[in-house]
Design an enzyme around this catalytic site. Structure first.
Site, mmCIF file in Angstrom:
data_model
loop_
_atom_site.group_PDB
_atom_site.id
_atom_site.type_symbol
_atom_site.label_atom_id
_atom_site.label_comp_id
_atom_site.label_asym_id
_atom_site.label_seq_id
_atom_site.Cartn_x
_atom_site.Cartn_y
_atom_site.Cartn_z
ATOM 1 N N GLY A 1 5.127 1.202 2.844
ATOM 2 C CA GLY A 1 3.878 1.211 3.035
ATOM 3 C C GLY A 1 3.156 -0.312 3.286
ATOM 4 N N SER B 1 6.537 3.507 -4.108
ATOM 5 C CA SER B 1 6.089 2.753 -5.412
ATOM 6 C C SER B 1 5.077 3.455 -6.401
ATOM 7 C CB SER B 1 5.487 1.242 -5.054
ATOM 8 O OG SER B 1 3.995 1.755 -4.488
ATOM 9 N N GLY B 2 4.687 4.669 -6.101
ATOM 10 C CA GLY B 2 3.418 5.159 -6.699
ATOM 11 C C GLY B 2 2.239 4.597 -6.437
ATOM 12 N N GLY B 3 1.981 3.698 -5.478
ATOM 13 C CA GLY B 3 0.759 3.378 -5.343
ATOM 14 C C GLY B 3 0.220 3.995 -3.884
ATOM 15 N N VAL B 4 -1.337 3.804 -3.701
ATOM 16 C CA VAL B 4 -1.874 4.525 -2.921
ATOM 17 C C VAL B 4 -1.341 4.345 -1.449
ATOM 18 C CG1 VAL B 4 -3.616 2.645 -2.297
ATOM 19 C CG2 VAL B 4 -4.048 4.969 -1.757
ATOM 20 N N ASP B 5 -0.833 3.042 -0.982
ATOM 21 C CA ASP B 5 -0.211 2.741 0.360
ATOM 22 C C ASP B 5 0.955 3.582 0.566
ATOM 23 O OD1 ASP B 5 -2.081 1.059 0.709
ATOM 24 O OD2 ASP B 5 -0.850 -0.603 -0.130
ATOM 25 N N CYS C 1 12.888 -10.291 -2.439
ATOM 26 C CA CYS C 1 12.959 -8.929 -2.779
ATOM 27 C C CYS C 1 12.788 -8.074 -1.602
ATOM 28 C CB CYS C 1 11.754 -8.618 -4.011
ATOM 29 S SG CYS C 1 11.985 -6.802 -4.333
ATOM 30 N N MET D 1 12.305 2.757 -6.390
ATOM 31 C CA MET D 1 13.314 1.751 -6.883
ATOM 32 C C MET D 1 12.867 1.174 -8.407
ATOM 33 S SD MET D 1 14.441 -0.142 -3.169
ATOM 34 C CE MET D 1 12.956 0.236 -2.189
ATOM 35 N N CYS E 1 5.898 -8.850 -10.061
ATOM 36 C CA CYS E 1 5.959 -7.951 -10.874
ATOM 37 C C CYS E 1 6.935 -7.949 -12.268
ATOM 38 C CB CYS E 1 6.616 -6.654 -10.068
ATOM 39 S SG CYS E 1 8.479 -7.006 -9.787
#
Length: 363
Positions: free
Chosen positions: A130, A12-16, A106, A36, A204
């Site tokens: 993640g 997702s581009g996040g840290v996890d 989702c 995605m 989101c």
């Protein structure tokens, strides 16, 4: 191909998800990253810029990380499927007088299916995400999801709908870590900006977290179709007017647009008469609930009633209960009354830390 196999990681581009992808890469898997694109912020009528897991910034962050670590990265456009399924359901549920849970839909219906389809095309044995959860094979041959180590971040609640077929090929690298440890790993990787990235807890696709404005944007004639209705008490006394039942949820106390001299809560929504029933906090309590669209995880079904911890919302700590199967539905009998059971939200059952299954709460 690497000796560990090829794995498609949802990034997702996040840290996890970023740490998860690097973790698998360093464990010797052949990692392919995929981000995605689920929706267009502009089409949702928002004022501020894109946030969360679907933004252009997030896609770029995921791609940069993949390039830096030398593994391929793809962008998967699933806006059509997402819109047709998740967003349409979100609107339909509010119009039916229920409170939807888009993150569950989702995760289980869109993301897993889209990932599996792409994993097959790219010849990936596994997919990984993640999520803070664990997965293992049970003695009975079924795949079981259990709570992640970090109780505050545990995400097993949103995963009750993932099929056995999909779980068989799923990995959750972060299940045995806390969020704090994951942030530290990102720092150790030299990813300071990533480690300090804030998290989005909003839905989101709902700009500014204003679901009323989002409903009006999606259904411009909503206010004309439904119009104002009555607020009533449980004894039928009319106490005022409201702007339309879709704009309320069970348990809501703020933003009612009415003052009755004491804290009042939405205790029931009656779409057929455009009526919202108000009551005091104790009137939200229920001794039992019914659940539809049930998916069992740990066992194939319930042969007999069993004790379980049932959660009726994401941040719920869970309540001791007995669950029993009645046809295609599950009845939950709570040992102590539970507040704020909102039809449309997920009810999820646990045996210890293991996810037994879940479904959607009914009226």
């Amino acid at each position: 191909m690497s000796k560990r196999g090829r794995v498609l990681v949802a990034m997702s581009g996040g840290v996890d998800s970023s740490v998860a992808s690097v973790m698998l890469h360093e464990q010797g898997y052949e990692v392919i990253g995929i981000t995605m694109k689920t929706w267009d912020y502009a089409s949702a009528g928002g004022s501020s810029k894109e946030t969360g897991c679907c933004s252009l910034d997030s896609i770029n962050d995921a791609r940069t990380l993949a390039v830096n670590y030398g593994f391929p990265h793809y962008i998967l456009d699933i806006r059509d499927e997402f819109g047709d399924f998740v967003i349409d359901n979100f609107v339909e549920e509010y119009i039916a007088g229920r409170t939807p849970n888009p993150c569950v839909l989702c995760n289980t219906h869109i993301k897993w299916e889209a990932l599996m389809k792409r994993a097959d095309k790219l010849d990936c044995e596994f997919i990984a995400t993640g999520h803070y959860a664990n997965i293992r094979m049970h003695d009975n041959g079924r795949y079981v999801i259990s709570k992640g180590k970090d109780e505050n971040k545990d995400q097993s609640y949103v995963l009750w709908g993932v099929s056995q077929e999909n779980l068989a090929r799923t990995q959750f690298p972060l299940g045995s870590f806390t969020k704090k440890e994951i942030r530290q790993m990102a720092l150790d990787m030299g990813q300071k900006e990533l480690a300090n990235k804030s998290e989005s807890y909003e839905i989101c696709f709902v700009p500014d977290n204003d679901y009323r404005a989002f409903l009006r944007h999606k259904v411009p004639t909503l206010d004309q179709q439904i119009g104002p209705g009555n607020f009533i008490l449980s004894d039928g006394t009319v106490v005022g007017k409201h702007i339309g039942y879709p704009y309320f949820t069970i348990g809501q106390r703020k933003g009612l647009g009415i003052a009755l001299g004491k804290p009042m809560f939405v205790i029931e929504i009656l779409p057929e008469s455009n009526t919202v029933v108000l009551g005091e906090e104790h009137e939200l309590e229920k001794s039992h609930a019914y659940v539809r669209n049930v998916n069992f995880v740990k066992y194939a079904g319930l042969d007999q009633p069993m004790e379980a911890i049932s959660k009726v919302r994401y941040k719920d700590s869970g309540a001791l209960s007995t669950i029993s199967q009645e046809g295609d539905k599950v009845r939950i009998d709570f040992v102590h009354n539970v507040k704020g059971i909102a039809p449309g939200q997920s009810a999820v059952f646990y045996e210890g830390n293991d996810l037994l299954g879940g479904g959607f709460l009914m009226k």
